[in-house]
Design a protein around this motif. Structure first.
Motif, PDB file in Angstrom:
ATOM      1  N   ILE A   1       0.851  -1.200   0.000  1.00 59.50           N
ATOM      2  CA  ILE A   1       0.000   0.000   0.000  1.00 59.50           C
ATOM      3  C   ILE A   1       0.878   1.238   0.000  1.00 59.50           C
ATOM      4  O   ILE A   1       1.803   1.367   0.810  1.00 59.50           O
ATOM      5  N   THR A   2       0.614   2.142  -0.921  1.00 59.85           N
ATOM      6  CA  THR A   2       1.318   3.417  -0.981  1.00 59.85           C
ATOM      7  C   THR A   2       0.301   4.539  -0.998  1.00 59.85           C
ATOM      8  O   THR A   2      -0.613   4.554  -1.828  1.00 59.85           O
TER       9      THR A   2
ATOM     10  N   ARG B   1      -3.810   0.450  -2.879  1.00 62.84           N
ATOM     11  CA  ARG B   1      -3.131  -0.813  -3.131  1.00 62.84           C
ATOM     12  C   ARG B   1      -2.372  -0.744  -4.455  1.00 62.84           C
ATOM     13  O   ARG B   1      -2.939  -0.407  -5.490  1.00 62.84           O
ATOM     14  N   ASP B   2      -1.087  -1.075  -4.399  1.00 60.75           N
ATOM     15  CA  ASP B   2      -0.279  -1.094  -5.609  1.00 60.75           C
ATOM     16  C   ASP B   2      -0.532  -2.384  -6.388  1.00 60.75           C
ATOM     17  O   ASP B   2      -0.700  -3.455  -5.796  1.00 60.75           O
ATOM     18  N   VAL B   3      -0.544  -2.271  -7.707  1.00 61.71           N
ATOM     19  CA  VAL B   3      -0.741  -3.436  -8.567  1.00 61.71           C
ATOM     20  C   VAL B   3       0.631  -4.043  -8.841  1.00 61.71           C
ATOM     21  O   VAL B   3       1.288  -3.765  -9.849  1.00 61.71           O
TER      22      VAL B   3
ATOM     23  N   CYS C   1       2.877   1.371  -8.667  1.00 62.49           N
ATOM     24  CA  CYS C   1       3.409   1.793  -7.370  1.00 62.49           C
ATOM     25  C   CYS C   1       3.149   3.274  -7.237  1.00 62.49           C
ATOM     26  O   CYS C   1       3.553   4.066  -8.095  1.00 62.49           O
ATOM     27  N   GLY C   2       2.450   3.657  -6.190  1.00 57.19           N
ATOM     28  CA  GLY C   2       2.074   5.057  -6.008  1.00 57.19           C
ATOM     29  C   GLY C   2       3.271   5.953  -5.731  1.00 57.19           C
ATOM     30  O   GLY C   2       4.374   5.497  -5.406  1.00 57.19           O
ATOM     31  N   ALA C   3       3.061   7.252  -5.850  1.00 54.88           N
ATOM     32  CA  ALA C   3       4.130   8.232  -5.678  1.00 54.88           C
ATOM     33  C   ALA C   3       4.673   8.194  -4.247  1.00 54.88           C
ATOM     34  O   ALA C   3       3.913   8.190  -3.280  1.00 54.88           O
TER      35      ALA C   3
END
Length: 348
Positions: A101-102, A106-108, A228-230
């Motif tokens: 989690i970012t 939820r990151d894929v 992936c989030g920032a």
């Protein structure tokens, strides 16, 4: 007049640091290039590091082979909570799709995490399960059969690159030469080297399937899914190796816009983390980046995080405080405390 677009991040040849006969002036020039890249972007490419392309290709191929295995095989090394009956330590092992989690999303991606083991220190205790957070052993896959010895050899090679880079960074900041009797906290050009001599490294194998909800906009509010989030990286240096997939990794520039940091054959993508920002009092900033994999292939990357020692004391350097107006912008901390905060917060 508008600034011309940046075509690429700086590409820096560190081969002068591998040649003992190389003139000091060439090392100084490479160090200045690293300093410029750290100040302007927080990201750059490194070539001339001495690891053959065949070795780098093997690292990616083995990660891809692992992610192609059936789920029951991957879950043999599943990550489990620290202190639980399964004997996990909350950090090492396989992490399934969507578990990371970012920024609350939820990151894929799926991943395997490895850390320096406590047993690498002669005075470290070797405890059995249940393990405290981060105190368990690394969980190595049974397949591919050669993955453990190949990766252990690779870890030693990238650690050597990390040591070169942090030494060059001390040179780039023009810190005083190291003197006899220097302590871990002595503010000379070897301070980063001393505080990474027992580097609490992290290595991740990450697999990214294509995003289902693909959109064309680069504005964060318009993006439905992130591979992936920032985020910024929380340690010292990241040495990223990835497959040739373009237009996935994106770096946020100082003006807030995003640019692609596409792979270059034989080069690492390097970025500085939060601990370097703290040490330099913000002279060098840890840069936000993200992954949005819009391609149709399964993308693989293997980032290696060259981190401070677990007990390293991190506080703004006096020279850097003077560069930024005389005020210390960050409180003193230890890397281990910062890392555990990230682990307990799922690296948010």
């Amino acid at each position: 007049m508008a600034k011309p677009p940046i075509e690429n991040l700086p590409i820096i040849d560190i081969s002068p640091f591998l040649d003992p006969e190389c003139p000091a002036a060439l090392q100084d020039l490479a160090a200045r290039d690293i300093g410029y890249a750290c100040q302007q972007y927080g990201f750059f490419y490194v070539k001339g590091h001495g690891i053959p392309n065949e070795k780098l290709d093997q690292i990616i191929a083995l990660a891809r082979e692992f992610f192609s295995l059936p789920m029951e095989e991957k879950e043999k090394i599943k990550r489990y909570d620290a202190g639980g009956p399964e004997g996990g330590d909350g950090a090492r092992g396989y992490q399934g799709m969507g578990e990371n989690i970012t920024d609350g999303k939820r990151d894929v991606q799926e991943a395997v995490d490895f850390y320096r083991e406590w047993g690498e220190d002669s005075d470290a205790e070797k405890n059995g399960p249940p393990f405290k957070t981060l105190h368990g052993p690394n969980l190595w896959p049974e397949k591919p059969e050669v993955i453990k010895p190949v990766y252990l050899d690779y870890i030693e090679k990238v650690k050597a690159i990390g040591k070169i880079l942090v030494r060059a960074m001390g040179m780039a900041l023009e810190l005083p030469p190291s003197m006899e009797g220097a302590t871990q906290e002595s503010e000379d050009r070897e301070i980063f080297v001393r505080n990474t001599d027992r580097c609490f490294w992290v290595m991740r194998l990450i697999g990214y399937p294509p995003l289902e909800n693909q959109v064309g906009s680069r504005e964060e509010g318009d993006i439905e899914e992130f591979s992936c989030g920032a985020h910024t990286d929380y340690g010292c240096l990241t040495l990223l190796l990835s497959d040739p997939t373009p237009s996935a990794l994106q770096v946020q520039l100082r003006d807030g816009t995003w640019m692609n940091a596409d792979p270059i054959k034989g080069a690492f993508v390097i970025n500085i983390g939060d601990m370097i920002e703290r040490w330099t009092n913000g002279v060098w900033k840890s840069t936000r980046h993200r992954v949005i994999h819009r391609g149709n292939n399964y993308r693989v990357s293997v980032p290696f995080f060259f981190e401070p020692n677990f007990d390293a004391v991190v506080k703004p350097l006096g020279e850097c405080v003077q560069m930024t107006g005389g005020e210390s912008l960050y409180e003193k901390t230890t890397y281990g405390k910062h890392l555990l905060g990230k682990v307990f917060g799922n690296f948010i």
